[in-house]
Scaffold this active site. Structure first.
Site: not given
Ligand code: NAD
Length: 292
Positions: A52, A96, A119
């Site tokens: 990412k 994450q 997200d």
């Protein structure tokens, strides 16, 4: 059979994003800035976050990688998230997953400012998605919709079977696929670990989305001729022929299922690359919305 090619589609979308960032900056906008929070050093999470951050560089975004120890307390992690919430330079925040067992992922996700929830996991983002309002869509389902759009696959009238009901993939996928829109306009069945006779459902599916986390679980006898198969799974299995001794496979037995399909995604080089596109598009959107 046509491959739904994550390399091709993500390459195309990344070019679009790069150009949009250039245009945005030419108009006085600031570079989008993604902050990624990594707790502990789970190798898979390291790889995902690394990718990412690398994509941020490639697309002209700023990025911050915040590494925190595996034994950080939930309260301290939330306090770090709050610092990012209050940092004006940061447009998007991702934490994450998975987190260590002593930390509730819900509490941490709930702490992210919904305006920076790139997200798309925050209850406000998910609620807006449910109601069809503009929002940050969860990155993986968003990426899958972008892929269907690229190949002009309109699911109107199709029966879609989603296998898996997680908050980040299966459940949002059922919502996006059942919208009155394009590409998602299907009749949707959600299957999960308590579904009896899974095959009875999958055999009637025009499109199958497998998000289970079990290697090669969807076999050729479960798929009808001409079906579209989207494989979300990422599973590492042993492979003595590889230098590393392992390789990645999806939730679908690709070799045997692919010949029956009209379209299928490979693993790797399929949905995983599209997830990054979803995340980057969300981050650019966050930067633009915050500037207004
Ligand atoms: P999860 O473990 O949260 O959910 C798995 C789901 O599968 C559950 O809802 C469960 O009910 C269902 N399931 C389990 N066994 C089943 C069975 N025998 N029959 C039917 N359903 C069953 O996992 P997740 O976070 O949704 O991820 C699923 C897979 O997708 C994993 O392999 C994960 O690594 C992968 N993933 C890939 C991406 C990507 O970008 N490609 C993104 C997220 C997750």
């Amino acid at each position: 059979m046509q491959l739904l090619d994550g390399v091709l589609v993500s390459g195309h979308i990344k070019e679009q994003i790069k150009q949009e960032v250039i245009d945005w900056q030419a108009g006085g906008g600031k570079k989008p800035h993604l902050a990624a929070v990594l707790v502990g050093n789970n190798p898979a999470s390291e790889a995902y976050v690394g990718s990412k951050v690398k994509h941020c560089d490639e697309l002209g975004f700023d990025s911050t990688l915040l590494r925190l120890p595996a034994d950080i307390s939930e309260a301290d992690l939330i306090s770090e998230v709050n610092k990012l919430n209050n940092d004006d330079a940061v447009d998007g925040i991702l934490v994450q997953l998975p987190l260590p067992d002593h930390i509730s992922p819900d509490s941490v996700i709930n702490a992210i400012n919904p305006d920076k929830d790139v997200d798309g996991f925050h209850p406000i983002s998910q609620g807006r998605m449910l109601l069809g309002q503009p929002t940050f869509l969860p990155a993986t389902p968003y990426g899958i919709m972008l892929m269907l759009e690229y190949y002009k696959i309109n699911t109107s009238g199709m029966h879609c079977v989603v296998i898996g009901r997680s908050n980040i993939v299966g459940t949002p996928m059922t919502i996006l696929m059942s919208r009155n829109g394009n590409p998602g306009n299907a009749t949707v069945t959600m299957c999960h670990s308590r579904t009896k006779n899974l095959k009875d459902f999958t055999l009637s599916a025009d499109i199958i989305v497998a998000a289970i986390g079990r290697p090669k679980y969807v076999t050729e006898d479960m798929v009808k001729e001409g079906a579209i198969v989207i494989d979300v799974g990422i599973n590492r299995i042993e492979d003595a022929t590889r230098k590393s001794g392992t390789r990645l496979v999806g939730d679908v037995d690709f070799e045997n299922v692919a010949p029956k399909c009209s379209y299928i995604t490979p693993v790797p080089k399929g949905v995983g690359l599209m997830t990054i596109c979803g995340l980057m598009k969300n981050t650019l959107l966050a930067a633009k919305m915050r500037a207004k």
